[in-house]
Design an enzyme around this catalytic site. Structure first.
Site, PDB file in Angstrom:
ATOM      1  N   CYS A 136      46.320  38.123  35.819  1.00 18.34           N
ATOM      2  CA  CYS A 136      46.302  39.350  36.642  1.00 18.34           C
ATOM      3  C   CYS A 136      45.786  39.052  38.054  1.00 18.34           C
ATOM      4  O   CYS A 136      44.595  38.787  38.249  1.00 18.34           O
ATOM      5  CB  CYS A 136      45.430  40.410  35.975  1.00 18.34           C
ATOM      6  SG  CYS A 136      45.148  41.881  36.976  1.00 18.34           S
ATOM      7  N   CYS A 167      43.174  41.535  39.437  1.00 16.03           N
ATOM      8  CA  CYS A 167      41.896  41.317  38.752  1.00 16.03           C
ATOM      9  C   CYS A 167      41.080  40.244  39.469  1.00 16.03           C
ATOM     10  O   CYS A 167      39.867  40.383  39.659  1.00 16.03           O
ATOM     11  CB  CYS A 167      42.130  40.885  37.306  1.00 16.03           C
ATOM     12  SG  CYS A 167      42.964  42.111  36.290  1.00 16.03           S
TER      13      CYS A 167
END
Length: 303
Positions: free
Chosen positions: A39, A42
């Site tokens: 991700c 993230c």
């Protein structure tokens, strides 16, 4: 969280979650970050969350990262549908969804609001509970006119909590009251940026600024004679107000400033109103006398 029908690995994950998240949340605020190695957003958010967790650690805030690929059961329990998903937990309950906040300022604003509302038991809160009565004592001594003792009290508090805005403000105002204006000015010049905008520091700066208006031993007779000869001598009234403030004669000082405002509210670019507001700030906005003077000011300005 129900464990019926779960595998041993899933039960271990729930036990780990209970130990690392639920138990710490009983007394602190846990930031729960659901993320994954693949991700990109993230990875951008992680340094911000880690910095905030470090900055707020003493206030009882901690960060726990949950890899959704390795902890599918936990992610499912929280109904995580996209990542990053960031929650705040207290006493095992979800108290805020931090996901929409992606900047440090947005996140800290929410955390500050939560910490003001929740009974978090961090080191900072415990220290504050110990310091608060000492600050109250210092303020009481200062209000009672014992400036030297107030300086001593606030110095001791400042040694215990060097960056506490109310302690620094109290010390500066006590120094001013004790005649050490330059020392107070130097103290405030060294205020950390993190508390420079605190209302307590603004109050102390006003005290230092007002201290330069006049010395307590200034002879006011000349100002009084000028006013007696010409009631419209606003400069004399302004200087007299400064001298009266320095003596602690707040009613008489306020009367002179109100007289100026009533006669010409824009005189000297509103100097009388500015000085009055500074004076009220120094006395303390919670003081009943200040509330009376603010109502008095409103009556002049809006009639």
């Amino acid at each position: 969280m129900a464990t019926l029908g779960m595998s041993a690995a899933e039960k271990d994950a729930l036990e780990t979650f209970r130990r690392d998240v639920v138990e710490p949340s009983m007394t602190g605020l846990v930031i729960l970050d659901f993320w994954a190695e693949w991700c990109g957003p993230c990875k951008q958010l992680t340094p911000i969350l880690e910095k905030i967790a470090a900055d707020y650690a003493a206030k009882g805030v901690s960060l726990v990262k949950i890899d959704v690929d390795a902890n599918k059961t936990i992610a499912a329990q929280f109904r995580v549908q996209s990542i990053p998903t960031v929650y705040a937990l207290f006493q095992g309950q979800l108290v805020a969804d931090l996901t929409p906040a992606r900047t440090e300022s947005q996140l800290t604003r929410i955390l500050d609001q939560l910490l003001a509302q929740l009974p978090i038991e961090g080191e900072a809160q415990q220290a504050e509970a110990e310091i608060a009565p000492l600050i109250d004592m210092g303020e009481e001594v200062l209000a009672g006119g014992d400036a030297a003792r107030a300086v001593s009290i606030f110095r001791q508090i400042s040694e215990m909590a060097p960056d506490h805005p109310e302690a620094m403000s109290g010390l500066a105002r006590a120094l001013v009251a004790n005649g050490h204006v330059e020392e107070a000015r130097a103290l405030l010049d060294g205020v950390p940026e993190s508390i420079a905008g605190d209302p307590a520091i603004a109050r102390a700066r006003s005290a230092v600024e007002l201290a330069g208006a006049a010395a307590p031993d200034v002879d006011t007779k000349d100002y009084e004679r000028r006013i007696a000869a010409d009631a419209g001598d606003l400069e004399a009234r302004y200087e007299l107000a400064g001298a009266l403030m320095a003596r602690g004669e707040r009613d008489a000082a306020a009367d002179q400033l109100f007289e100026i405002i009533g006669r010409d509210r824009d005189w000297n670019e509103g100097a009388a109103r500015t000085r009055l507001l500074q004076f009220l700030e120094v006395v303390g906005l919670e003081d009943p006398w200040v509330s009376q003077q603010r109502r008095r000011l409103s009556a002049i300005l809006f009639t």
